[in-house]
Design a protein around this motif. Sequence first.
Motif, short mmCIF file in Angstrom:
data_model
loop_
_atom_site.label_atom_id
_atom_site.label_comp_id
_atom_site.label_asym_id
_atom_site.label_seq_id
_atom_site.Cartn_x
_atom_site.Cartn_y
_atom_site.Cartn_z
N THR A 1 -0.95 20.23 -34.58
CA THR A 1 -1.67 21.42 -35.04
C THR A 1 -3.14 21.10 -35.21
OG1 THR A 1 -1.71 23.20 -36.70
CG2 THR A 1 -1.31 20.96 -37.52
N PRO B 1 -3.84 23.19 -39.68
CA PRO B 1 -2.84 22.75 -40.65
C PRO B 1 -2.83 23.61 -41.90
CG PRO B 1 -4.75 21.31 -40.72
CD PRO B 1 -4.97 22.22 -39.56
N SER C 1 0.23 16.24 -44.72
CA SER C 1 0.45 16.73 -43.36
C SER C 1 1.34 17.96 -43.36
CB SER C 1 1.08 15.64 -42.50
OG SER C 1 2.42 15.42 -42.88
N THR C 2 1.12 18.80 -42.37
CA THR C 2 1.99 19.97 -42.18
C THR C 2 3.40 19.53 -41.84
OG1 THR C 2 0.06 21.23 -41.43
CG2 THR C 2 2.22 22.14 -40.89
N ASP D 1 1.39 14.42 -38.57
CA ASP D 1 0.71 15.38 -37.71
C ASP D 1 -0.04 14.67 -36.58
OD1 ASP D 1 1.57 17.31 -39.44
OD2 ASP D 1 -0.42 17.91 -40.14
#
Length: 330
Positions: A81, A84, A90-91, A108
């Motif tokens: 991504t 985010p 992190s996503t 990510d």
Amino acid sequence: MKRMRVIGTGSYLPERIVTNHEAGEPLGLSSATIERLTGIRERRWAAEGQASSDLAMEASRHALQAAGCSAGEIDAIILSTTSPDMAFPSTACFVQRGLGCRGVAAFDVSASCSGFLYGLSMANAMILSGQATTCLVVAAEVKSRFLDPTDAATAVLFGDGAGAVVVRGEEDLRTTPRGVLGIRLYSDGAKHDLIRVPAGGSRVPASAETVARHDHALRMRGASLFRIAVRRVEQAVQGTLKEFGVRIEELSQVVLHQANGRILSNVADRLGIPADCLTSVIDRYGNTSSASVPIALDAAVRSGEIRADDIVLLGSFGGGLTWATGLLRW
């Protein structure tokens, strides 16, 4: 030998449909003009409060269902991504929590529109090295939050969405190899300024001044990017096909980054790819950045355009600059 194979695909597009009329009105552009220039008729934008991880989880659930795989079987989550949920965590960690996976690796990848193939390459390395058996590779983007509605270069191009694949390492004893044959990654940081979000990082932190200047919006030098994208993708595809001894005529489906309808047709013409072998969903979804390849791949799989033993070529190009190719036998 062990080889990584895609065992399930999935995608998710937000409910809100944004027509060319809506996207083009602030710019004084007609629907017909936008479609002629971009090949896009409509795109999807996320609802208020809907973040990239929300889209990613829906796409991941669809991929897990298609794979006949439970979240508990996943050994790693790799998420691409450039939009985010937040700077950190992190996503991928939000997705890990949402899916209820056990404490697996989750991280990510930021490689702009090439991020899905970068993530797929990482999953391949983890599987072939024995670190994982089954991985979830997902790309999710909410680019609508980074658009300046008065910027003609970007405002009508981008949409939101997510795509995912479940991949698994399997012993391949067949004479004709099945699975990922190879993934090749490239970059050219000297041209980083062709597409970027100028502010919001450690180099230019967020401030009242950057907000007032709209420096947190996506900026793109479209004409320059168009020329380089066509050339780089053409060269990378030719190199990959030559390396693995595959002819264009042997490809069942070509799934390229859905950047712009003109780029897709231009690359296809230069490479001699028949129209019925080129997957295109850009008219419905616009440019969904790193999510575009897995979204288009899922569409091709679910429509029956990709079947067992088909040779499939993946290709992407994006900010960084980055570009990548992938060759699979389904």
